[in-house]
Write a protein that holds these residues in place. Sequence first.
Motif, mmCIF file in Angstrom:
data_model
loop_
_atom_site.group_PDB
_atom_site.id
_atom_site.type_symbol
_atom_site.label_atom_id
_atom_site.label_comp_id
_atom_site.label_asym_id
_atom_site.label_seq_id
_atom_site.Cartn_x
_atom_site.Cartn_y
_atom_site.Cartn_z
ATOM 1 N N GLN A 54 0.847 -1.182 0.000
ATOM 2 C CA GLN A 54 0.000 0.000 0.000
ATOM 3 C C GLN A 54 0.889 1.241 0.000
ATOM 4 O OE1 GLN A 54 -3.503 -0.085 0.398
ATOM 5 N NE2 GLN A 54 -3.305 -2.300 0.112
ATOM 6 N N VAL A 55 0.411 2.259 -0.676
ATOM 7 C CA VAL A 55 1.141 3.522 -0.649
ATOM 8 C C VAL A 55 1.238 3.994 0.802
ATOM 9 C CG1 VAL A 55 1.035 5.948 -1.312
ATOM 10 C CG2 VAL A 55 0.488 4.154 -2.971
ATOM 11 N N GLY A 56 2.438 4.403 1.202
ATOM 12 C CA GLY A 56 2.624 4.864 2.574
ATOM 13 C C GLY A 56 3.200 3.792 3.482
ATOM 14 N N ASP A 57 3.113 2.530 3.081
ATOM 15 C CA ASP A 57 3.724 1.464 3.877
ATOM 16 C C ASP A 57 5.230 1.660 3.897
ATOM 17 O OD1 ASP A 57 1.311 0.277 4.185
ATOM 18 O OD2 ASP A 57 1.668 -1.411 2.827
ATOM 19 N N ARG A 58 5.814 1.415 5.046
ATOM 20 C CA ARG A 58 7.257 1.371 5.084
ATOM 21 C C ARG A 58 7.640 -0.098 5.104
ATOM 22 N NH1 ARG A 58 11.819 4.173 5.733
ATOM 23 N NH2 ARG A 58 13.460 2.777 6.443
ATOM 24 N N VAL A 59 8.335 -0.506 4.072
ATOM 25 C CA VAL A 59 8.568 -1.940 3.932
ATOM 26 C C VAL A 59 9.975 -2.246 3.453
ATOM 27 C CG1 VAL A 59 6.188 -2.599 3.444
ATOM 28 C CG2 VAL A 59 7.660 -1.852 1.596
ATOM 29 N N THR A 60 10.322 -3.499 3.641
ATOM 30 C CA THR A 60 11.569 -4.015 3.109
ATOM 31 C C THR A 60 11.210 -5.095 2.102
ATOM 32 O OG1 THR A 60 12.589 -3.652 5.254
ATOM 33 C CG2 THR A 60 13.761 -5.094 3.713
ATOM 34 N N VAL A 61 11.756 -5.003 0.915
ATOM 35 C CA VAL A 61 11.464 -6.043 -0.060
ATOM 36 C C VAL A 61 12.765 -6.695 -0.511
ATOM 37 C CG1 VAL A 61 9.407 -4.844 -0.892
ATOM 38 C CG2 VAL A 61 11.570 -4.530 -2.083
ATOM 39 N N LEU A 62 12.667 -7.950 -0.824
ATOM 40 C CA LEU A 62 13.815 -8.669 -1.353
ATOM 41 C C LEU A 62 13.567 -8.844 -2.850
ATOM 42 C CD1 LEU A 62 16.393 -10.351 -1.063
ATOM 43 C CD2 LEU A 62 14.959 -12.290 -0.454
ATOM 44 N N ALA A 63 14.469 -8.361 -3.636
ATOM 45 C CA ALA A 63 14.218 -8.417 -5.077
ATOM 46 C C ALA A 63 15.538 -8.355 -5.843
ATOM 47 C CB ALA A 63 13.318 -7.262 -5.486
ATOM 48 N N GLN A 64 15.405 -8.615 -7.138
ATOM 49 C CA GLN A 64 16.587 -8.637 -7.993
ATOM 50 C C GLN A 64 16.584 -7.408 -8.898
ATOM 51 O OE1 GLN A 64 16.696 -11.831 -10.878
ATOM 52 N NE2 GLN A 64 18.923 -12.043 -10.639
ATOM 53 N N VAL A 65 17.756 -6.854 -9.122
ATOM 54 C CA VAL A 65 17.854 -5.690 -9.992
ATOM 55 C C VAL A 65 17.677 -6.134 -11.443
ATOM 56 C CG1 VAL A 65 19.345 -3.804 -10.767
ATOM 57 C CG2 VAL A 65 19.421 -4.561 -8.374
ATOM 58 N N LYS A 66 16.691 -5.532 -12.128
ATOM 59 C CA LYS A 66 16.392 -5.945 -13.494
ATOM 60 C C LYS A 66 16.940 -4.969 -14.525
ATOM 61 C CE LYS A 66 13.458 -9.377 -12.465
ATOM 62 N NZ LYS A 66 13.958 -10.742 -12.456
ATOM 63 N N LYS A 67 16.932 -3.701 -14.149
ATOM 64 C CA LYS A 67 17.263 -2.698 -15.151
ATOM 65 C C LYS A 67 17.749 -1.455 -14.428
ATOM 66 C CE LYS A 67 14.665 -0.152 -18.394
ATOM 67 N NZ LYS A 67 13.263 0.113 -18.690
ATOM 68 N N VAL A 68 18.812 -0.827 -14.949
ATOM 69 C CA VAL A 68 19.292 0.420 -14.345
ATOM 70 C C VAL A 68 19.459 1.438 -15.455
ATOM 71 C CG1 VAL A 68 21.149 1.517 -13.018
ATOM 72 C CG2 VAL A 68 20.587 -0.898 -12.618
ATOM 73 N N SER A 69 18.892 2.604 -15.333
ATOM 74 C CA SER A 69 19.144 3.616 -16.352
ATOM 75 C C SER A 69 19.242 4.991 -15.704
ATOM 76 C CB SER A 69 18.044 3.601 -17.415
ATOM 77 O OG SER A 69 16.860 4.112 -16.856
ATOM 78 N N THR A 70 20.219 5.739 -16.140
ATOM 79 C CA THR A 70 20.442 7.067 -15.581
ATOM 80 C C THR A 70 20.320 8.098 -16.688
ATOM 81 O OG1 THR A 70 21.914 6.187 -13.891
ATOM 82 C CG2 THR A 70 22.127 8.527 -14.388
ATOM 83 N N ARG A 71 19.607 9.170 -16.400
ATOM 84 C CA ARG A 71 19.500 10.217 -17.416
ATOM 85 C C ARG A 71 19.502 11.574 -16.745
ATOM 86 N NH1 ARG A 71 14.139 11.786 -16.961
ATOM 87 N NH2 ARG A 71 12.726 10.152 -16.266
ATOM 88 N N LYS A 72 19.767 12.595 -17.572
ATOM 89 C CA LYS A 72 19.703 13.965 -17.064
ATOM 90 C C LYS A 72 18.244 14.331 -16.875
ATOM 91 C CE LYS A 72 23.648 16.688 -18.228
ATOM 92 N NZ LYS A 72 24.666 15.647 -18.344
ATOM 93 N N MET A 73 17.969 15.087 -15.838
ATOM 94 C CA MET A 73 16.584 15.507 -15.662
ATOM 95 C C MET A 73 16.263 16.654 -16.588
ATOM 96 S SD MET A 73 15.650 15.025 -11.691
ATOM 97 C CE MET A 73 17.177 15.593 -10.994
ATOM 98 N N ASN A 74 14.985 16.729 -16.994
ATOM 99 C CA ASN A 74 14.591 17.724 -17.981
ATOM 100 C C ASN A 74 14.553 19.137 -17.428
ATOM 101 O OD1 ASN A 74 14.259 15.627 -19.726
ATOM 102 N ND2 ASN A 74 12.053 15.439 -19.335
ATOM 103 N N ARG A 75 13.882 19.251 -16.288
ATOM 104 C CA ARG A 75 13.567 20.603 -15.835
ATOM 105 C C ARG A 75 14.516 21.135 -14.794
ATOM 106 N NH1 ARG A 75 7.513 19.428 -15.659
ATOM 107 N NH2 ARG A 75 7.230 18.947 -17.855
#
Length: 731
Positions: A54-75
Motif C-alpha cells: 500500500q502507498v505509505g507502507d514502510r517496507v523491506t522487499v527482497l528483489a533482484q535488480v532488473k534494469k538500471v538507467s540514468t539520465r539527465k533531468m529535464n527541468r
Amino acid sequence: MAISMDTDLARVLGPKTAKVMADQLQLRTVRDLLRHYPRRYARRGEMTRLDDLQVGDRVTVLAQVKKVSTRKMNRRPGTLTEVTVGDGASSMRLVFFNHRHAHLDVGEWGLFAGTVGTWQGDKQFTHPDCHIITGDDDDWARAMVPIYPASKDVSSWVVQKSVKMLLDDRRSLEQALDDPLPEAVRHRHGLVPLATALVQKHRPETQEQVDEADERLKWDEALVLQATLAARRRAAALEPGISRPRRGGGLLDAVDAALPFSLTDGQREVGEELAAELAREQPMNRLLQGEVGSGKTVVALRAMAQVVDAGGQAALLAPTEVLAAQHARSLAAVLGPLGRAGELDGDPAGTRVVLLTGSQKAAVRREARAAVADGSAGIVVGTHALLQEGVEFADLGLVVVDEQHRFGVEQRDALRAKGTRPPHVLVMTATPIPRTVAMTVYGDLETSTLRQLPAGRGGVSSSVVPVRDKPAWVDRAWARVREEVAAGRQAYVVCPRIGDLDGGGKDDDGPDDADGAPPEEQGTSDRRPPLAVLDVAEHLRTGPLSALRVEVLHGRMPADEKEARMRAFAAADVDVLVATTVVEVGVDVPNATVMVVMDADRFGVSQLHQLRGRVARGRHAGLCLLVTEAPSTSPTGQRLAAVAATTDGFQLARLDLETRREGDVLGAAQSGRRSGVRLLSLLDDEALIAEARVEATALVEQGAGLADHPELAAAVAALALDDRADYLEKA
Ligand code: ADP
Ligand code: MG
C-alpha cells in the motif's frame, strides 16, 4: 566477551549503532534485541508480494535488480537513476537522484527498504536503503531472510547482522540466557531449549523451525504472565482480611423481603458464592460479569447487606456521578426506612446509605464523610474519587466496583490502606470477557458469571441504518421514535461528541468515551467530525422530533444539572434524551425502549452492546438503530451488522477481540514490550494460556514457590502489569 541479558547493547554493537537502536527501536539490552523478533521472513522467489503493498507502507522487499538507467533531468539540473527491481512475479521502480546508488548492477539481489510511493500510477521507492547481498554473505544462502521491524536509521539488515553477532557465539549466548521456563515444564510440553528457539526464530531454515520456536517463546510469555498473576493471587490470599459471615434477622433478610421480584437462579447461585467467600477470612477478589440487565446491582446489594449485618461497611463505586446518584437513589428506594437509620422515619434495625461525590456542596460532603467515619453509614455510594480523597471509614468490609474496568492493582493497594485489614472486593462488569482475557488481563481475580436475564424481558432487536445506501431509513428511524413516544415510551439518541458549547476545549465525555473504532479506521483526516449531541438535538427539536420533549445530557453539564436531567428522564418528563456515552454504563430507565446511535461506526463493539443494554431493561421490547455512513460491505459495516445480528455478549466480545490487536488488549500500543507479550495471541492461544496457567499456579504454590525458580521470578518481577485494564476501556 561475557555478556548477560542485561548487557548494554553499546558493549556489543558499539555506541553509535546502540544509540540509534535505543532511540528509534527502544532496544537497549541484549534481551531487548534477542526478543526483537522478525516480523516475517522473505523467501527467494515468492518473497514479497509487491502487488499487495500500500502507498505509505514502510517496507523491506527482497528483489533482484532488473534494469538500471540514468539520465539527465529535464527541468532541473542533476540526474535521475531509475532502477527496476523484481521478485519474479512483479516489479517496482526505485528512484535515485544524482547518482546515489548508481552502483546497483543488473542481476544483483538485494533488500530494499523504503516508503511506498507512486508516480504515474506505478509504485516506487524514492531513495530506498539498499543492501546488496554479495556472494560471500552467508545470509543470502538462507532460504528465509528475516525481515525485522525497522526504523529510519536502523534497517532490517542492521538488526539482522546485530542479532547474528549474538547468536553466532552459541556458548556465550547460552551463558547469557536466563531461561524462565523450568526444565520439567519444558519437557512436559515438548518444547525446544531457549537458545535453540532464538536461533530458529531469528535464523530459520524452514517454517517448521519457526513454528517450533514460536511455540516455545509463547510459552515463556504465557508462563511469566501467569506466574505473575498466580503470585499476586497467593500474596492476596496470605494477607488476611476480616470474615463477614451471614447473620439472620438483619438488613439482608429485610432486603430479601422487600424485593419486588424473585431472584433468578443465577443471582441466587452467585449470591451463595459471594456469601461463602465473604464469610472467609481470606479477602474476596472477584469479578462478576453479567450481561447488561442481568441484575448485578441486587446481587451486590445483598452482599453489602451481609457485610453490614456483620458489623462492617460497604462501599459501592461507580464510574460516573450520574450512575453513583442513580445507585444511591435505587438503593434508598429498595431499602426504604431501612436505609434511613438514625433519621426520624428510619428503621433503627437498618443502616444509612450516603452518597459522596466530588460535586456535592461542602456542607453535605462534610456530613456524609462524618457518617462514613463514625460508622453510622453502613453503605457508601460514590465515584472512584472516594478512594483517592482520603475518605476515612470506620470499618470498610466490602468494596463493590461497578462498571469500572480500570480497577487495577494500584486501586486495590489504595484500598488496602483503607482499613487495618484489606476489604473484600467485588468488581462488576457487563462487558463479557472472553476466557483468554479473563485468564490474563483479569487473571488475578476469580470470576462469576450471570448468564441469565430476569424473566419477562422484552428483549432488544437491532438494525443498521446505512445512511448512504438507504437514506430513507433515517426518516423511518425518527418515525419509530415518534411512534414509541406516542405509545408512552422514551428514547435515547447517542452521539459520539458533545459539540461546540464554547468553541474550544476538549470535546469528549464520559469515562469510556475514547473512540472505540479499531485503530486502522482511525486517523483518516478526510472524515467529517463525528456528530455532536448539541447539533443533533437542535436538528431534532426543529425537525423530525419537533413535537417531542427533547433534552440533552453530557459530561460538560454541571453535576446537579446532569442529575436533574437524568431524574427528569427517569420520571418520563423528557421524551428523548440526546446524550453522549454517559448513558453507556448502568443507567436504568425501563420505560426507554428505543435507542438511535448516530455515527455508530465511531463506537466499539462492546460499547455498542453496552449502549443497547439501556433499552432492554423492561417488559417492553427494545429497539436499537445503528446509524452509519459506512457502506454495508465495508469492514466497518460488517462489524455493525454483526453487532445487530446477535445479543450474545460473549460472541461480541470475541468479535471485539478480533478487531483489535493484543497489544491494545494488554495495554497501550507498545505495551507488548511492558507486558512481555509479543507473540502470544489472546485470540489463538487459548489452550496454551490455559496450560501455562496450570503450570504457573503449581510452580507458585509448590515448595518455596518462585524462590525455586529464580529466572522465572526475575522475569515476573520485571513484568509491569499496572496498565492491564485498558482492555475494556478501549472497547
Ligand atoms: P445490570 O446487571 O445491567 O447492572 P441491573 O442490576 O441494573 O442490571 O438490573 C436491571 C433491572 O432488572 C433493574 O430494573 C432491576 O431492578 C431488575 N431486576 C434485577 N433482578 C431482577 C429479577 N430477578 N427479576 C426481575 N427484575 C430484576
Ligand atoms: Mg449495572
